[in-house]
Design a protein around this motif. Structure first.
Motif, mmCIF file in Angstrom:
data_model
loop_
_atom_site.group_PDB
_atom_site.id
_atom_site.type_symbol
_atom_site.label_atom_id
_atom_site.label_comp_id
_atom_site.label_asym_id
_atom_site.label_seq_id
_atom_site.Cartn_x
_atom_site.Cartn_y
_atom_site.Cartn_z
ATOM 1 N N SER A 1 17.551 6.537 -9.159
ATOM 2 C CA SER A 1 17.332 5.978 -7.827
ATOM 3 C C SER A 1 18.698 5.728 -7.208
ATOM 4 O O SER A 1 19.479 4.921 -7.709
ATOM 5 C CB SER A 1 16.556 4.660 -7.918
ATOM 6 N N ARG B 1 -0.117 -8.483 13.415
ATOM 7 C CA ARG B 1 -1.010 -9.549 12.954
ATOM 8 C C ARG B 1 -0.469 -10.892 13.444
ATOM 9 O O ARG B 1 -1.213 -11.724 13.967
ATOM 10 C CB ARG B 1 -1.100 -9.519 11.419
ATOM 11 N N TRP C 1 -4.127 -3.191 5.424
ATOM 12 C CA TRP C 1 -5.317 -3.496 6.189
ATOM 13 C C TRP C 1 -4.967 -3.658 7.643
ATOM 14 O O TRP C 1 -4.137 -4.472 7.957
ATOM 15 C CB TRP C 1 -6.039 -4.741 5.656
ATOM 16 N N THR D 1 -3.521 3.170 1.915
ATOM 17 C CA THR D 1 -4.875 2.696 1.590
ATOM 18 C C THR D 1 -4.866 1.261 1.054
ATOM 19 O O THR D 1 -5.915 0.686 0.818
ATOM 20 C CB THR D 1 -5.541 3.605 0.532
ATOM 21 N N VAL D 2 -3.690 0.698 0.851
ATOM 22 C CA VAL D 2 -3.590 -0.710 0.453
ATOM 23 C C VAL D 2 -3.550 -1.577 1.711
ATOM 24 O O VAL D 2 -4.094 -2.671 1.761
ATOM 25 C CB VAL D 2 -2.317 -0.969 -0.387
ATOM 26 N N LEU E 1 3.891 -0.812 7.494
ATOM 27 C CA LEU E 1 3.491 -2.109 6.923
ATOM 28 C C LEU E 1 4.183 -3.239 7.671
ATOM 29 O O LEU E 1 3.577 -4.261 7.996
ATOM 30 C CB LEU E 1 3.851 -2.182 5.441
ATOM 31 N N ILE F 1 13.434 4.000 -5.100
ATOM 32 C CA ILE F 1 12.373 3.890 -6.106
ATOM 33 C C ILE F 1 11.223 3.041 -5.566
ATOM 34 O O ILE F 1 10.098 3.114 -6.052
ATOM 35 C CB ILE F 1 12.947 3.288 -7.414
ATOM 36 N N GLY F 2 11.498 2.255 -4.525
ATOM 37 C CA GLY F 2 10.475 1.387 -3.956
ATOM 38 C C GLY F 2 9.566 2.080 -2.957
ATOM 39 O O GLY F 2 8.624 1.479 -2.456
ATOM 40 N N ILE G 1 6.432 12.446 -8.508
ATOM 41 C CA ILE G 1 6.664 12.224 -9.940
ATOM 42 C C ILE G 1 5.404 12.527 -10.736
ATOM 43 O O ILE G 1 5.454 13.148 -11.800
ATOM 44 C CB ILE G 1 7.118 10.769 -10.188
ATOM 45 N N ARG G 2 4.244 12.145 -10.176
ATOM 46 C CA ARG G 2 2.978 12.357 -10.894
ATOM 47 C C ARG G 2 2.684 13.841 -11.097
ATOM 48 O O ARG G 2 1.953 14.205 -12.023
ATOM 49 C CB ARG G 2 1.834 11.690 -10.128
ATOM 50 N N LEU H 1 6.350 8.685 -5.703
ATOM 51 C CA LEU H 1 5.388 8.563 -6.804
ATOM 52 C C LEU H 1 4.503 9.798 -6.908
ATOM 53 O O LEU H 1 4.303 10.352 -7.983
ATOM 54 C CB LEU H 1 4.454 7.379 -6.558
ATOM 55 N N LEU I 1 0.299 3.245 -0.223
ATOM 56 C CA LEU I 1 0.324 2.047 0.627
ATOM 57 C C LEU I 1 -0.611 2.200 1.822
ATOM 58 O O LEU I 1 -1.130 1.211 2.329
ATOM 59 C CB LEU I 1 1.746 1.767 1.118
ATOM 60 N N ARG J 1 10.189 -1.979 4.788
ATOM 61 C CA ARG J 1 9.238 -2.845 5.474
ATOM 62 C C ARG J 1 9.899 -3.916 6.341
ATOM 63 O O ARG J 1 9.523 -4.063 7.510
ATOM 64 C CB ARG J 1 8.305 -3.469 4.428
ATOM 65 N N ASN K 1 19.404 4.758 -4.110
ATOM 66 C CA ASN K 1 19.493 3.770 -3.035
ATOM 67 C C ASN K 1 20.194 4.318 -1.795
ATOM 68 O O ASN K 1 21.027 3.648 -1.196
ATOM 69 C CB ASN K 1 20.220 2.517 -3.531
#
Lengths: 337, 337
Positions: free
Chosen positions: A98, A259, A284, A281-282, A252, A71-72, A80-81, A77, A279, A223, A100
């Motif tokens: 979910s 970094r 950087w 586009t979230v 990510l 679900i994470g 689902i949308r 998503l 993610l 992640r 897992n």
């Protein structure tokens, strides 16, 4: 339990035979007067006209299940949308499971099909075990599988060409002049992990690049695991100039490590990913990521299921969605594509 | 429907009375030999021991529902990660409902309680309508509400002190020397929107800062709406030196706008947020965000529901979780706290 209304107590209350109550509750032909007496007795006793009784009668629980691994992971998503409004318009409530990445949980959800909690199920198994295949074959309700299943599996199936997706990413990095292209993958005993692994080797071969096992690390599709795997890879291969990550969550983690290590992205290390979730586009810099058509796959799965629910028996169908590369700053810099 | 096994056909097959079949299927005392004949006849006829029959017998569907407003908001993830293992350990399968902030969908889910698809429900309504309260009172299965409900609502309730959370964020920005603290909120007719709005005004008053309506913008709890609202606010108040966002998704939208406008974060505009989701550490710079204890709230809700399922009637309980500020680069810069 004596307070629980049963077919027997309803029969007594209605002054009709148990057989009549059974016929009414099972939706079989009954004299109108008998039916009304049974139904009012049932109401008076607080009998809950239950899902299974109604599903025996109407064949509908008005619910459809969608079983996802994590679900994470926002890759689900986008599905689902698309799935939820299509189902809602057809009068179905979507319920999410979910699992897992737990095959036993997936089997448990499949078993739930026999209990008529849902009229149909859309599932994305990360691993397809023999137990899965047995449940698919024995399922009492329609199933649509998103992902690869063995040929001849008797379910409707929506798939994408993740091998082509990997090739698009590797070729993009190669066009940018990168030659030491690392690969951070998820477990090789998962359907996506195995496919991406083979595709990475194929893509290098297609470009005449050598396959260097040092350039490959396997972690998991999350992640923190992605970060650890990327750290191992970067530590082992200092001259690495590009990283392909098997999904956005791994990417990510890789960005976190780069970094920390003060490696500039993309100047020193270009990072490409897969799934093109929110993610991408979230993050950087924003992630260049291969879209595997999650929205399209979700829509196709919902349409296949609704068609199956409406028309029942027909031969299983396979819908394939084409991947496409979405180029962002993590490979081409802030000036963008 | 003649192919559907019924209590009548099972009785014929087993050579026992319909009453006996009824007693067996309803779990009432029956002679062992009768029970075994009924069960094997049921098996032979492919009778599905259905959810409601079992729930009449065992009172369990072995499923618990969790109804959330927006599957795309990771604030719910932290809850699910706590709720699911607790329920699983107790033998319950978690099913998720995403209601898309649609009160009618929430009511529909509540209605589903009467159909015994689930043995209990955890819900986070963004708006609590009179219809909600009626369904809470009439519910045939335990409900735990995460969020504020009117005093005396007959459900177990887990809440947090979001007003204190807002105050923590505003005081942090004030300590950093910021005096023009803008606020980007979600709809005021939602429970969290209304609470945050009141809390922002209170916090300013507590610090002796004037309340300037120009500094407040209302959008919605999503990234694009947050971006549009932040753009309006920044355009209207050029000397704004801090932004408080009502959740992390809004803050992501605000960061998009500030980047586009080339305003340095936090040097020119410090950004603080609420919910402290995974997104706060994905964003760049990482977001200072107020944790409203999502994990703790999820755990408390699961524990309340399991306790209620185990012990039935008892007075409703309220559990309150304390907020805390998590300081990151979006307010104090890359050197961090």
């Amino acid at each position: 339990m004596s307070d629980v209304p049963t077919i027997t107590t309803i029969a007594q209350r209605a002054g009709v035979s148990i057989a009549s109550v059974s016929r009414v509750l099972n939706g079989l032909p009954t004299r109108a007067e008998t039916e009304s007496r049974v139904m009012s007795a049932a109401r008076e006793l607080g009998y809950v006209p239950n899902s299974a009784a109604r599903s025996l009668k109407s064949r509908r629980s008005n619910q459809v299940g969608f079983a996802i691994a994590d679900i994470g992971n926002p890759v689900y998503l986008a599905m689902i949308r698309e799935i939820q409004p299509l189902l809602k318009a057809a009068g179905y409530r979507l319920v999410l499971h979910s699992t897992n990445v737990d095959a036993a949980d997936e089997i448990d959800v499949l078993r739930g099909l026999g209990e008529r909690y849902v009229d149909g199920l859309i599932m994305i198994p990360l691993r397809v075990t023999g137990e899965h295949l047995k449940m698919f074959a024995a399922a009492r309700a329609p199933i649509v599988i998103i992902g690869s299943v063995p040929e001849g599996t008797p379910v409707d199936n929506v798939r994408t060409d993740s091998r082509k997706g990997v090739r698009l990413a590797v070729e993009h990095l190669h066009q940018l002049g990168r030659r030491r292209i690392g690969f951070v993958n998820g477990p090789l005993d998962t359907v996506p992990g195995a496919a991406r692994s083979a595709a990475y080797a194929e893509a290098l071969a297609g470009l005449g690049l050598p396959y260097d096992p040092d350039l490959v690390e396997v972690g998991d599709f999350y992640r923190p695991e992605g970060a650890r795997a990327a750290a191992r890879l970067i530590g082992r291969v200092p001259d690495l100039d590009a990283l392909l990550c098997a999904n956005d969550l791994i990417a990510l983690g890789a960005l976190d490590v780069l970094r920390r290590e003060r490696r500039r992205v993309p100047e020193e290390v270009a990072v490409a990913s897969m799934d093109d979730t929110d993610l991408a586009t979230v993050a950087w810099p924003p992630l260049t990521s291969v879209s595997l058509g999650s929205a399209e796959r979700g829509r196709a799965a919902a349409e296949l299921l609704l068609d199956r629910l409406a028309h029942g028996d027909r031969a299983p169908r396979v819908v394939t969605v084409e991947p496409r590369l979405v180029i962002r700053a993590s490979t081409v810099g802030e000036e963008g594509p």
